[in-house]
Design a protein around this motif. Structure first.
Motif, PDB file in Angstrom:
ATOM      1  N   ILE A 111       0.872  -1.173   0.000  1.00  0.00           N
ATOM      2  CA  ILE A 111       0.000   0.000   0.000  1.00  0.00           C
ATOM      3  C   ILE A 111       0.910   1.223   0.000  1.00  0.00           C
ATOM      4  O   ILE A 111       1.597   1.496   0.979  1.00  0.00           O
ATOM      5  N   SER A 147      -2.882   5.714   1.236  1.00  0.00           N
ATOM      6  CA  SER A 147      -4.310   5.442   1.386  1.00  0.00           C
ATOM      7  C   SER A 147      -4.968   6.567   2.170  1.00  0.00           C
ATOM      8  O   SER A 147      -4.317   7.250   2.959  1.00  0.00           O
ATOM      9  N   VAL A 200      -7.100   4.058  -2.280  1.00  0.00           N
ATOM     10  CA  VAL A 200      -5.924   3.248  -1.952  1.00  0.00           C
ATOM     11  C   VAL A 200      -5.069   3.139  -3.211  1.00  0.00           C
ATOM     12  O   VAL A 200      -5.591   2.885  -4.301  1.00  0.00           O
TER      13      VAL A 200
END
Length: 209
Positions: A39, A42, A54
């Motif tokens: 990730i 986000s 995201v």
């Protein structure tokens, strides 16, 4: 480099929940296919357990399979479910979307300068005593990002590269939208009189004056 951005757009909290569920499904798919996914950034929703947006970065070891996986999540998607937040709400259709970005990593690296710097945030003795943070700058555009969320400089460099790519895609899209708006503005800017060229008849013959 392959990125995937999920967004709830301007949708309500249920759409943010849908993005969160999609994220879990993607992480599960990546575990099953032994694909590393990070990730990059986000934005959590304010009320639910979901996400407004995201940005994911996939490991490029097997570009073909990773691209195939990411493309499964591109476009507008629909989650049909009674609202967990508002059970009495009549609406059951919640939309979210995905967009894949792709760039040649070697080409991208040639256009980016990287500078190691001391991490400034919390994270333990290891983070605070090493130059693990990275500042990346895209030379042609001046776009710059700083990443220090990971312990290793290599990991922060990878995330910085992903953020640069995202910002380049956003700038490209913004330019395209501005060009489209400029073309549409021509419809409103049409003025009668003072013509620079004149044509007459069904044969559309030009008359020079």
């Amino acid at each position: 480099m392959i990125l995937l951005q999920l967004t709830a757009g301007q949708g309500p909290e249920e759409c943010c929940l849908a993005v969160g569920l999609a994220l879990k499904a993607i992480e599960k798919m990546c575990r099953e296919h032994k694909v590393k996914v990070d990730i990059v950034t986000s934005t959590r929703s304010e009320r639910s357990r979901g996400f407004k947006s995201v940005l994911l970065a996939f490991d490029e070891k097997d570009t073909v399979s990773v691209k195939h996986l990411a493309l499964q999540w591109e476009g507008s998607m629909l989650w049909v479910c009674t609202s967990p937040i508002r059970p009495k709400h009549k609406r059951k259709n919640w939309f979210f979307s995905g967009k894949m970005f792709e760039a040649n990593q070697q080409t991208l690296d040639r256009d980016i300068t990287y500078q190691a710097c001391r991490a400034s945030g919390a994270g333990g003795q290891h983070v605070n005593t090493t130059d693990s943070a990275v500042r990346a700058t895209h030379v042609a555009t001046g776009i710059s990002v700083r990443v220090e969320s990971e312990r290793s400089q290599h990991a922060n460099k990878r995330l910085a590269r992903a953020l640069i790519l995202q910002k380049l895609e956003e700038a490209k899209q913004e330019t395209a939208e501005q060009d489209a708006n400029a073309r549409w503005q021509q419809h409103w800017d049409l003025k009668r009189g003072n013509a620079v060229r004149k044509f007459v008849g069904e044969g559309f013959k030009e008359v020079r004056e």
